[in-house]
Design a protein around this motif. Sequence first.
Motif, short mmCIF file in Angstrom:
data_model
loop_
_atom_site.label_atom_id
_atom_site.label_comp_id
_atom_site.label_asym_id
_atom_site.label_seq_id
_atom_site.Cartn_x
_atom_site.Cartn_y
_atom_site.Cartn_z
N GLN A 83 -39.51 -69.90 -63.78
CA GLN A 83 -39.91 -68.82 -62.88
C GLN A 83 -41.31 -68.28 -63.16
N ASN A 84 -41.64 -68.03 -64.39
CA ASN A 84 -42.93 -67.40 -64.68
C ASN A 84 -44.10 -68.33 -64.35
N GLU A 85 -43.95 -69.63 -64.67
CA GLU A 85 -45.00 -70.58 -64.33
C GLU A 85 -45.15 -70.72 -62.82
N ASP A 88 -46.93 -67.66 -61.38
CA ASP A 88 -48.38 -67.71 -61.62
C ASP A 88 -49.07 -68.60 -60.58
N VAL A 114 -37.57 -61.80 -60.93
CA VAL A 114 -39.03 -61.76 -60.75
C VAL A 114 -39.42 -61.66 -59.27
#
Length: 208
Positions: A83-85, A88, A114
């Motif tokens: 999720q975080n990648e 971004d 997120v």
Amino acid sequence: MKIISHRGFWFSDEEKNSSVAFVRSFESGFGTETDIRDYAGELVISHDPPQAGALKFAELLAIHAVHNPELPLALNIKSDGLQNELLDLITVFKLVSFFFFDMSIPDALGYRRVGLPFYTRHSDIEPDPVLFAEAAGIWLDSFGPDWVTAEVIERHLKAGKAVCLVSPELHGRNHLPLWERLRVWPVSQDQGLTLCTDHPEEARRFFA
């Protein structure tokens, strides 16, 4: 109804999930479905376990941005914890029309956390879509003939969910019986409905 290509607009198996197929899809005016995994610390496009040289997800986003950034992307998640990648890259490329699907249920909670849009699954063997209230839409699949009806689609649309319908050829079945039914259903005119197909150009002519 919108039409998106399945793994790009390809003419041979070797072209699936390739830059050639994605360029052809976007230049033809079709969004696309594709598969995302992690490999050697990067996000790559690959339905099966990836190998060196796999197309990077960032490269797909760059192709999309150059050709038609308004076209939708259906992003099939093959690995947990991305999720975080993904967030971004989506921020960098300013994506406006996209959703994620097919992640594990625990992983879907991370997408909710997120704020990334995800679709939940509904099919003849998955009768109760999980996280329905939180999902942005429904990935509507069928593993046997004649399960999808206008009423199934309408029920989800009336609940405020977008619907992406899997065309039968993705499971090796003849797509025309479903397409014939779908063409006469009023719901086929709803822009909340998307058809994911291996034959996007044929579908555009068929439903014109």
